[in-house]
Every structure is written in structure tokens, then in C-alpha cells.
Design an enzyme around this catalytic site. Structure first.
Site, PDB file in Angstrom:
ATOM      1  N   SER A 108     -16.357 -28.566  -2.684  1.00  0.00           N
ATOM      2  CA  SER A 108     -16.687 -27.146  -2.592  1.00  0.00           C
ATOM      3  C   SER A 108     -17.792 -26.963  -1.568  1.00  0.00           C
ATOM      4  CB  SER A 108     -17.148 -26.621  -3.951  1.00  0.00           C
ATOM      5  OG  SER A 108     -17.729 -25.339  -3.822  1.00  0.00           O
ATOM      6  N   SER A 109     -17.770 -25.831  -0.896  1.00  0.00           N
ATOM      7  CA  SER A 109     -18.808 -25.568   0.108  1.00  0.00           C
ATOM      8  C   SER A 109     -20.181 -25.367  -0.518  1.00  0.00           C
ATOM      9  CB  SER A 109     -18.440 -24.332   0.943  1.00  0.00           C
ATOM     10  OG  SER A 109     -18.279 -23.200   0.108  1.00  0.00           O
ATOM     11  N   CYS A 110     -20.235 -25.205  -1.847  1.00  0.00           N
ATOM     12  CA  CYS A 110     -21.537 -25.022  -2.499  1.00  0.00           C
ATOM     13  C   CYS A 110     -22.349 -26.320  -2.529  1.00  0.00           C
ATOM     14  CB  CYS A 110     -21.364 -24.489  -3.916  1.00  0.00           C
ATOM     15  SG  CYS A 110     -20.692 -25.674  -5.085  1.00  0.00           S
TER      16      CYS A 110
END
Length: 315
Positions: A108-110
């Protein structure tokens, strides 16, 4: 991947897993293993171990995860870090124990720092503090990708991690308590239209910018990467996105147009915004020859049509 290769899609009923499965079938792969969470609890180490020993998949798409938006991450931080660590650890280790040829881990880009320079390059990982609202989930995902790279180093495996931007599309989660921003906005604005409301509340100022990728494009990218013969150091961590972002306020306006809601959009500035901006640098994937196909407007139209069909089916 040979068309007859045995492929296991973990999380095939989720947003991405379902799209990957459909795309594999569309491309002619005919030996796909699918197990629902009721049939196989990926948090159960013994069950996962026995499944891999019996099925012996050659390729694994690890799309199974516990996911949610800001509210869910705030309410259930222990669930997010625990469940994701258990799922990842069990599937990655069993893949190694049973000689899986290649595994693709969906991150995830988080995972990137809250205030990372924009657009976010893969090299920015672990260079700053995470966004607090989803830190437990992000840490779990970081652990998953580091587990993949560690197994590659120690055991000479071929495990790759992809970091998608915000995804949306058919089979998304529209529950207002734990969904992401785009499906939540579709549902809230649709329901406001059905009630003839004068306005609809949206969390935050509307100023944060977000990048969105239609899930069928995500599935296509995952299969493209899984099939790619580029050096492992290039594929080991790779961003997937459009390279374009939009303010939440403009996103809400676009959804209002697609839904046909004539009321006002009220932005509740007492609610959290989250990360100010999150745009991925997708040059690494672009150099390999992949680009997205579905525009944001077209993707929202497709997603809203699916949502309406689901609503009518459930009536």
C-alpha cells in the site's frame, strides 16, 4: 507464467483479488486455486501450511489483507496490525517451504512517510514518520515487503512487492464505517440524492490530493509485473498508479456529477484530512512499458453502475 501454471490468488473475493482472478481467466490461465476465508483462514498457520503442502502452487498473488479507511484504522488498530502480520507471515513462509516460483505481495502507498517528497519514489521508504491514522496497517505492510526482500536475500527466492495508489472499482467496500474515500463518497452522495437532501457532509477540508487507479488496471499491472523478466532489484519494490492526482474537493464534485446529485457539498473541517498529498512516482513501472487505461471519470461511472446494480439486486 505458463497458461497451465498453478496459480493461487489469496484474497480472491476482495477488490484486487477478484480483479486479478478475472484478468487471469481473461488472459487464458486455467489452473487457478481459489479459497474463501471460510474455507481457509490465512491467519491460521497450520491451515495455511497444510494448504500449500497439498496444492503446491507455482505462483502466488498475495492480495489478502484486512483493509479500511481512516475511521476503521482509528477504531481497530490492533486488528489491522495483527491480522495482516499473520496473513503475510503464513503465506510468504509457506510459499518458501513449498518452492513457489514467484510471489507477488500487495502492499500500500501508506507505507511511505507522511511528508515524503512528491511524487513518491520507492527509495523514500523508511525515510520519515508515517501517517498516524493508519500507522499499524502501514507497519504491517512494511513488514510484509521486508519479509519478501529478506527471503530473497537469504533463500534466493523470487518475491516481489507492489505498492498501489488508492484503488477503487467493482467489489469495493461501500460501508461508511470502514471504506476508503472514493466508495464512501459514492455511497454518501447517492444516498443524499435518494433522500433529496440539500447537502452531504464530507470529512476534512477537501484540500488533500489523492491519486486513484481503477482496479482492473491494477490487476493488469500485477500480472504484467508477475510475467516480467526484469532484474529482481527493479521488481522487488515497485509503485503502481497513474502518476496523476486530484483534490478531494474536485473528486467529490466529479462524483456528484456522475451520481446526479444537485445538493451542496459541506466540508466538515473539524474532521481529519489525513496525509496532505500522496502521489506515487510510477516511472519505474512506466519504463517497463506499462500504463493505465481507465480514466478517473470512466472508472467512477463504471463503479457507480456496479454499485447501483448491487443495490437493486439486494432489494
Amino acid at each position: 507464467m505458463d497458461k497451465n501454471a498453478k496459480i493461487y490468488v489469496a484474497g480472491h473475493k476482495g477488490l484486487v483479488g477478484c480483479a486479478i482472478t478475472n484478468q487471469l481467466i481473461k488472459q487464458g490461465y486455467n489452473n487457478i486455486i481459489l479459497k474463501s476465508s471460510k474455507e481457509l483462514d490465512l491467519r491460521d498457520q497450520t491451515a495455511v501450511k497444510h494448504f500449500f503442502e497439498k496444492e503446491k502452487p507455482e505462483y502466488v498473488f498475495l492480495a489478502a489483507a484486512k483493509v479500511g479507511g481512516i475511521l476503521a484504522n482509528n477504531l481497530y488498530p490492533a486488528d489491522f496490525i495483527r491480522d495482516n502480520l499473520m496473513i503475510q507471515t503464513n503465506v510468504i513462509d509457506s510459499s518458501y517451504q513449498n518452492n513457489v516460483k514467484r510471489l507477488l505481495f500487495l502492499g500500500s502507498s501508506c507505507i511511505y512517510p507522511k511528508f515524503a517528497p512528491q511524487p513518491i519514489q520507492e527509495e523514500y521508504l523508511l525515510t520519515g514518520e508515517l501517517e498516524q491514522t493508519n500507522e499499524p496497517y502501514a507497519i504491517a505492510k512494511i513488514a510484509g515487503l521486508k519479509m519478501c526482500t529478506s527471503y530473497n536475500r537469504q533463500y534466493n527466492t523470487n518475491y516481489i512487492s507492489v505498492m498501489p495508489t488508492n484503488l477503487y472499482g467493482p467489489n469495493d467496500n461501500f460501508d461508511l464505517n470502514n471504506s476508503h474515500v472514493l466508495p464512501a463518497l459514492i455511497r454518501k452522495i447517492h444516498e443524499a440524492k435518494m433522500k433529496n437532501s440539500k447537502e452531504v457532509e464530507i470529512w476534512g477540508t477537501g484540500s488533500p490530493r489523492r491519486e486513484f487507479l481503477y482496479v482492473d488496471d491494477m490487476a493488469d499491472a500485477c500480472i504484467f509485473i508477475m510475467q516480467n523478466d526484469a532484474p529482481l532489484n527493479i521488481l522487488e519494490l515497485i509503485n503502481i498508479g497513474t502518476g496523476q492526482d486530484i483534490p478531494i474537493k474536485e473528486l467529490a464534485e466529479l462524483i456528484r456529477q456522475v451520481v446526479g446529485f444537485n445538493g451542496e457539498l459541506y466540508f466538515n473541517t473539524e474532521k481529519p484530512d489525513g496525509t496532505p498529498r500522496k502521489l506515487l512516482d510510477v516511472s519505474r513501472l512506466s519504463k517497463l512499458g506499462w500504463k493505465y487505461n481507465v480514466s478517473l471519470k470512466e472508472g467512477i461511472e463504471r463503479t457507480y453502475a456496479w454499485y447501483l446494480n448491487k443495490e437493486n439486486t439486494n432489494v
